[in-house]
Design a protein around this motif. Structure first.
Motif, PDB file in Angstrom:
ATOM      1  N   ILE A  98       6.790   2.236  -8.224  1.00 20.58           N
ATOM      2  CA  ILE A  98       5.553   2.102  -8.991  1.00 20.58           C
ATOM      3  C   ILE A  98       4.368   1.869  -8.061  1.00 20.58           C
ATOM      4  CG2 ILE A  98       4.320   0.573 -10.595  1.00 20.58           C
ATOM      5  CD1 ILE A  98       7.035   0.186 -12.041  1.00 20.58           C
ATOM      6  N   ALA A  99       4.596   1.094  -6.999  1.00 18.40           N
ATOM      7  CA  ALA A  99       3.519   0.768  -6.061  1.00 18.40           C
ATOM      8  C   ALA A  99       3.321   1.836  -4.991  1.00 18.40           C
ATOM      9  CB  ALA A  99       3.814  -0.574  -5.401  1.00 18.40           C
ATOM     10  N   GLY A 100       4.122   2.912  -5.017  1.00 24.34           N
ATOM     11  CA  GLY A 100       3.980   3.971  -4.024  1.00 24.34           C
ATOM     12  C   GLY A 100       4.618   3.655  -2.693  1.00 24.34           C
ATOM     13  N   GLY A 101       5.524   2.677  -2.669  1.00 23.63           N
ATOM     14  CA  GLY A 101       6.204   2.311  -1.437  1.00 23.63           C
ATOM     15  C   GLY A 101       7.388   3.212  -1.139  1.00 23.63           C
ATOM     16  N   GLU A 102       7.959   3.017   0.049  1.00 26.64           N
ATOM     17  CA  GLU A 102       9.128   3.769   0.490  1.00 26.64           C
ATOM     18  C   GLU A 102      10.339   2.847   0.518  1.00 26.64           C
ATOM     19  OE1 GLU A 102       9.171   6.979   1.102  1.00 26.64           O
ATOM     20  OE2 GLU A 102       7.003   7.269   0.819  1.00 26.64           O
TER      21      GLU A 102
ATOM     22  N   ARG B 154       9.098  -1.811  10.325  1.00 26.96           N
ATOM     23  CA  ARG B 154       8.190  -1.131   9.393  1.00 26.96           C
ATOM     24  C   ARG B 154       8.120  -1.834   8.041  1.00 26.96           C
ATOM     25  NH1 ARG B 154      10.990   3.622  10.583  1.00 26.96           N
ATOM     26  NH2 ARG B 154      11.646   3.804   8.401  1.00 26.96           N
ATOM     27  N   ALA B 155       9.181  -2.537   7.705  1.00 28.68           N
ATOM     28  CA  ALA B 155       9.292  -3.092   6.354  1.00 28.68           C
ATOM     29  C   ALA B 155       8.282  -4.209   6.112  1.00 28.68           C
ATOM     30  CB  ALA B 155      10.700  -3.617   6.122  1.00 28.68           C
ATOM     31  N   LYS B 156       7.710  -4.219   4.924  1.00 30.52           N
ATOM     32  CA  LYS B 156       6.784  -5.276   4.528  1.00 30.52           C
ATOM     33  C   LYS B 156       7.540  -6.445   3.910  1.00 30.52           C
ATOM     34  CE  LYS B 156       1.967  -5.307   3.347  1.00 30.52           C
ATOM     35  NZ  LYS B 156       0.857  -4.469   2.836  1.00 30.52           N
ATOM     36  N   TYR B 157       8.554  -6.109   3.120  1.00 34.00           N
ATOM     37  CA  TYR B 157       9.418  -7.179   2.622  1.00 34.00           C
ATOM     38  C   TYR B 157      10.823  -6.656   2.397  1.00 34.00           C
ATOM     39  CZ  TYR B 157       8.198  -5.641  -2.263  1.00 34.00           C
ATOM     40  OH  TYR B 157       7.981  -4.952  -3.432  1.00 34.00           O
ATOM     41  N   MET B 158      11.735  -7.613   2.233  1.00 36.04           N
ATOM     42  CA  MET B 158      13.155  -7.327   2.027  1.00 36.04           C
ATOM     43  C   MET B 158      13.598  -8.062   0.775  1.00 36.04           C
ATOM     44  SD  MET B 158      16.308  -8.335   4.569  1.00 36.04           S
ATOM     45  CE  MET B 158      18.039  -8.049   4.133  1.00 36.04           C
ATOM     46  N   ILE B 159      14.205  -7.337  -0.150  1.00 39.64           N
ATOM     47  CA  ILE B 159      14.716  -7.955  -1.373  1.00 39.64           C
ATOM     48  C   ILE B 159      16.172  -8.353  -1.152  1.00 39.64           C
ATOM     49  CG2 ILE B 159      15.219  -7.649  -3.818  1.00 39.64           C
ATOM     50  CD1 ILE B 159      12.936  -5.679  -3.985  1.00 39.64           C
ATOM     51  N   VAL B 160      16.458  -9.609  -1.450  1.00 41.56           N
ATOM     52  CA  VAL B 160      17.806 -10.154  -1.349  1.00 41.56           C
ATOM     53  C   VAL B 160      18.163 -10.728  -2.716  1.00 41.56           C
ATOM     54  CG1 VAL B 160      19.285 -11.859  -0.229  1.00 41.56           C
ATOM     55  CG2 VAL B 160      17.504 -10.700   1.095  1.00 41.56           C
ATOM     56  N   SER B 161      19.356 -10.436  -3.200  1.00 46.41           N
ATOM     57  CA  SER B 161      19.796 -10.930  -4.505  1.00 46.41           C
ATOM     58  C   SER B 161      21.136 -11.633  -4.335  1.00 46.41           C
ATOM     59  CB  SER B 161      19.942  -9.766  -5.493  1.00 46.41           C
ATOM     60  OG  SER B 161      20.516 -10.198  -6.716  1.00 46.41           O
ATOM     61  N   LEU B 162      21.104 -12.965  -4.386  1.00 45.11           N
ATOM     62  CA  LEU B 162      22.337 -13.750  -4.232  1.00 45.11           C
ATOM     63  C   LEU B 162      22.266 -14.956  -5.166  1.00 45.11           C
ATOM     64  CD1 LEU B 162      22.564 -13.646  -0.333  1.00 45.11           C
ATOM     65  CD2 LEU B 162      24.124 -12.504  -1.924  1.00 45.11           C
ATOM     66  N   PRO B 163      23.289 -15.186  -5.977  1.00 49.21           N
ATOM     67  CA  PRO B 163      24.421 -14.314  -6.255  1.00 49.21           C
ATOM     68  C   PRO B 163      23.959 -12.912  -6.637  1.00 49.21           C
ATOM     69  CG  PRO B 163      24.752 -16.457  -7.283  1.00 49.21           C
ATOM     70  CD  PRO B 163      23.341 -16.438  -6.776  1.00 49.21           C
ATOM     71  N   ALA B 164      24.699 -11.923  -6.150  1.00 52.23           N
ATOM     72  CA  ALA B 164      24.224 -10.542  -6.172  1.00 52.23           C
ATOM     73  C   ALA B 164      24.560  -9.841  -7.477  1.00 52.23           C
ATOM     74  CB  ALA B 164      24.824  -9.765  -5.004  1.00 52.23           C
ATOM     75  N   ASN B 165      23.573  -9.143  -7.996  1.00 56.09           N
ATOM     76  CA  ASN B 165      23.778  -8.218  -9.098  1.00 56.09           C
ATOM     77  C   ASN B 165      23.672  -6.806  -8.510  1.00 56.09           C
ATOM     78  OD1 ASN B 165      23.630  -6.620 -11.399  1.00 56.09           O
ATOM     79  ND2 ASN B 165      22.141  -7.930 -12.438  1.00 56.09           N
TER      80      ASN B 165
ATOM     81  N   ASP C 281       0.863  -1.176   0.000  1.00 55.99           N
ATOM     82  CA  ASP C 281       0.000   0.000   0.000  1.00 55.99           C
ATOM     83  C   ASP C 281       0.902   1.230   0.000  1.00 55.99           C
ATOM     84  OD1 ASP C 281      -2.547  -1.269   0.100  1.00 55.99           O
ATOM     85  OD2 ASP C 281      -2.201  -1.742   2.214  1.00 55.99           O
ATOM     86  N   PRO C 282       0.406   2.374  -0.482  1.00 61.95           N
ATOM     87  CA  PRO C 282       1.244   3.574  -0.494  1.00 61.95           C
ATOM     88  C   PRO C 282       1.837   3.862   0.884  1.00 61.95           C
ATOM     89  CG  PRO C 282      -0.737   3.959  -1.766  1.00 61.95           C
ATOM     90  CD  PRO C 282      -0.918   2.615  -1.113  1.00 61.95           C
ATOM     91  N   GLY C 283       3.151   4.104   0.876  1.00 65.66           N
ATOM     92  CA  GLY C 283       3.848   4.405   2.116  1.00 65.66           C
ATOM     93  C   GLY C 283       4.488   3.214   2.793  1.00 65.66           C
ATOM     94  N   ASP C 284       4.160   1.977   2.345  1.00 67.75           N
ATOM     95  CA  ASP C 284       4.796   0.802   2.939  1.00 67.75           C
ATOM     96  C   ASP C 284       6.293   0.794   2.634  1.00 67.75           C
ATOM     97  OD1 ASP C 284       2.503  -0.191   4.068  1.00 67.75           O
ATOM     98  OD2 ASP C 284       2.084  -1.625   2.459  1.00 67.75           O
ATOM     99  N   THR C 285       7.066   0.267   3.565  1.00 68.07           N
ATOM    100  CA  THR C 285       8.529   0.268   3.454  1.00 68.07           C
ATOM    101  C   THR C 285       9.038  -1.064   2.918  1.00 68.07           C
ATOM    102  OG1 THR C 285       8.762   1.834   5.281  1.00 68.07           O
ATOM    103  CG2 THR C 285      10.686   0.484   4.772  1.00 68.07           C
TER     104      THR C 285
END
Length: 305
Positions: A134-138, A164-175, A113-117
């Motif tokens: 695009i989704a209005g997140g922070e 506060r965070a709704k999700y965490m993006i992890v990229s491994l092997p990392a780009n 939702d807008p403002g979600d971290t």
């Protein structure tokens, strides 16, 4: 015409801009070594091309798919079991997307939702940021630096931000930094997700492009990962089919269902011949690897012809 203020959040698309720059310099006679967008310079495998060609010759295969073929979902489940050693993936935990770029880009529309971290790595692949915007997140950044081997250091993330965070993006092997995860790190990330009640979104586009010792695997192979996360899995690099845009979201069924519901509002499903090509890639890789004894469960990538 007043365009959406949303567009003000973005500059030019980075890879398109770099490609235009490349074309200009090549027209001037310059020699260019292109390290921008990653696309294999190998040909796709013959059996994958043949599966697509055969399907494309059938008029019925040109209709709206309106979803994923059961055989495709099962092929992903089987591949995860054999290639990554992930038991327990069922078809309701799999949904296709037009490449993981589109998948990550649309996920925020299903979850935020807008403002979600959202916690994202710094530096990161551009769509990690764009999908949140695009989704209005922070955006809340966590650093990838030399002090911690360019890996996520969850102990350094402010607990208040994590809460506060709704999700965490992890990229491994990392780009773009190239670091590879370890079992200890994945265990820390899973515990961190539980402690702060957030979802882990793992980008697993590069698991077969690992050299000099480290092992490329799946976040979902670690205990507890299926309860706290989803993973974006791509055929692009492993099977030399970047332009076909074949990717999947795999993991927690409620998240996969939300993603599939969102996708159903904006397209009619993956082209049937592309689905047939994906099945051919996944199934034949497993069959050849088993016949050749290339690997057992979770012991590395299949060896292609």
């Amino acid at each position: 015409m007043q365009f959406s203020k949303r567009l003000d959040l973005f500059g030019d698309e980075v890879f398109a801009a770099l490609n235009q720059r490349r074309l200009k310099l090549e027209a001037e006679g310059r020699t260019i070594y292109n390290l921008s967008v990653g696309t294999p310079d190998f040909a796709p495998y013959d059996h994958v091309v043949e599966a697509l060609r055969t399907a494309a010759a059938e008029p019925t295969e040109w209709k709206y798919s309106l979803g994923d073929l059961p055989e495709l979902k099962q092929a992903v489940c089987d591949y995860y079991a054999r290639r990554f050693g992930v038991e327990g993936i069922t078809p309701d935990m799999v949904a296709s997307c037009n490449g993981t770029q589109e998948g990550v880009g649309h996920l925020g529309l299903a979850l935020l939702d807008p403002g979600d971290t959202v916690l994202v790595p710094d530096p990161c692949y551009p769509v990690f940021e764009a999908g949140v915007k695009i989704a209005g997140g922070e955006l809340a950044y966590y650093p990838l630096n030399a002090e911690h081997d360019f890996l996520p250091y969850v102990a350094g993330i402010d607990p208040a931000v994590a809460d506060r965070a709704k999700y965490m993006i992890v990229s491994l092997p990392a780009n773009p930094v190239g670091s590879v995860g370890t079992p200890e790190l994945y265990e820390e990330i899973i515990a961190f997700a539980r402690e702060h009640d957030l979802l882990i979104v793992h980008d697993n586009a590069y698991s077969d492009i690992v050299y000099d010792g480290p092992h490329g695997g799946s976040f979902l192979s670690y205990p507890g990962a299926l309860e706290v996360g989803v993973e974006f899995f791509s055929l692009s690099k492993s099977f030399n089919v970047t332009g076909a845009r074949i990717g999947f979201i795999v993991g927690r069924s409620d998240v996969v269902a939300a993603f599939a519901k969102l996708r159903g509002q904006i397209d009619f499903g993956m082209f049937f011949p592309s689905q047939r090509a994906a099945i051919a890639a996944l199934v034949s890789a497993m069959n050849r690897a088993a016949a050749m004894g290339v690997f057992r469960k979770g012991e590395g990538a299949p060896e292609h012809e």
